[in-house]
Design an enzyme around this catalytic site. Structure first.
Site, short mmCIF file in Angstrom:
data_model
loop_
_atom_site.label_atom_id
_atom_site.label_comp_id
_atom_site.label_asym_id
_atom_site.label_seq_id
_atom_site.Cartn_x
_atom_site.Cartn_y
_atom_site.Cartn_z
N LYS A 1 5.09 8.52 -7.47
CA LYS A 1 6.28 9.28 -7.08
C LYS A 1 7.48 8.37 -6.80
CE LYS A 1 3.62 13.09 -5.37
NZ LYS A 1 3.74 14.36 -4.72
N GLY A 2 7.35 7.09 -7.12
CA GLY A 2 8.48 6.18 -6.95
C GLY A 2 8.49 5.40 -5.66
N ASN B 1 -8.24 -3.93 -10.10
CA ASN B 1 -7.17 -2.97 -9.85
C ASN B 1 -6.19 -2.95 -11.03
OD1 ASN B 1 -5.39 -1.15 -8.76
ND2 ASN B 1 -5.11 -2.26 -6.83
N GLY C 1 6.23 3.12 -4.45
CA GLY C 1 5.91 1.72 -4.69
C GLY C 1 7.05 0.99 -5.38
N PHE D 1 0.84 -1.19 0.00
CA PHE D 1 0.00 0.00 0.00
C PHE D 1 0.88 1.24 0.00
CE2 PHE D 1 -2.25 3.34 2.43
CZ PHE D 1 -3.38 3.47 1.65
N VAL D 2 0.49 2.19 -0.83
CA VAL D 2 1.10 3.52 -0.85
C VAL D 2 -0.04 4.52 -0.71
CG1 VAL D 2 2.39 5.20 -2.24
CG2 VAL D 2 3.03 2.77 -2.31
N TYR E 1 2.71 -3.46 -12.25
CA TYR E 1 3.48 -4.70 -12.05
C TYR E 1 3.96 -5.26 -13.37
CZ TYR E 1 1.36 -4.47 -7.39
OH TYR E 1 0.96 -4.07 -6.15
#
Length: 157
Positions: free
Chosen positions: A94-95, A124, A97, A86-87, A131
């Site tokens: 913004k990098g 999702n 993850g 989770f972010v 990914y």
């Protein structure tokens, strides 16, 4: 340029981890009853059930990854399973993850594990696309099954 730091979660992060998990549950539309006490008991005990990473952006916690080892019988080696990732929504893109996944890949390699696995909810697509850009492959010939506490009780009665 803002600094992204990925570090192992500590006992004092239990409340923040619980907040992140509740945020993830809200995002996916699922019920969540986890407490900081449960996190502390299961992640920071003598025999932890899982590990977690905290992602910090300019020294502020902005995401987490919770993972644990599994075993690939066909490979005859351990693997790593990413249970939750989770972010914070305002930090996506913004990098943060990417930095967490790089660290998870490093941990997988450092431990001599054969792979890193995780599941993504079908709807999702933003996550799935992210990914895939990293080289992850969807394994569509498998369907995940679950026995809930109620089903376990029925089965063992």
């Amino acid at each position: 340029m803002p600094a992204i730091t990925i570090r192992p979660a500590r006992k004092e992060d239990s409340a923040r981890l619980a907040e992140f998990i509740h945020g993830l549950a809200d995002f996916v539309g699922d019920e969540c009853v986890v407490t900081p006490e449960a996190i502390e008991r299961h992640l920071f005990s003598e025999r932890p059930a899982a590990e977690a990473l905290i992602a910090e952006y300019d020294s502020k916690p902005e995401g987490f990854a919770l993972f644990f080892p599994t075993f690939s019988t066909f490979q005859g080696r351990p693997s790593l399973y990413l249970e939750d990732f989770f972010v914070n929504p305002k930090m996506r893109g913004k990098g943060v993850g990417l930095a967490m996944l790089v660290r998870l890949a490093q941990i997988t390699q450092e431990r001599g594990y054969c792979r890193l696995d995780w599941a993504v909810l079908d709807w999702n697509t933003r996550a799935a696309d992210f990914y895939k850009r990293l080289g992850a492959e969807a394994i569509e010939e498998f369907t995940m099954y679950r026995l809930t506490e109620e089903a376990l009780a029925t089965l063992t009665a």
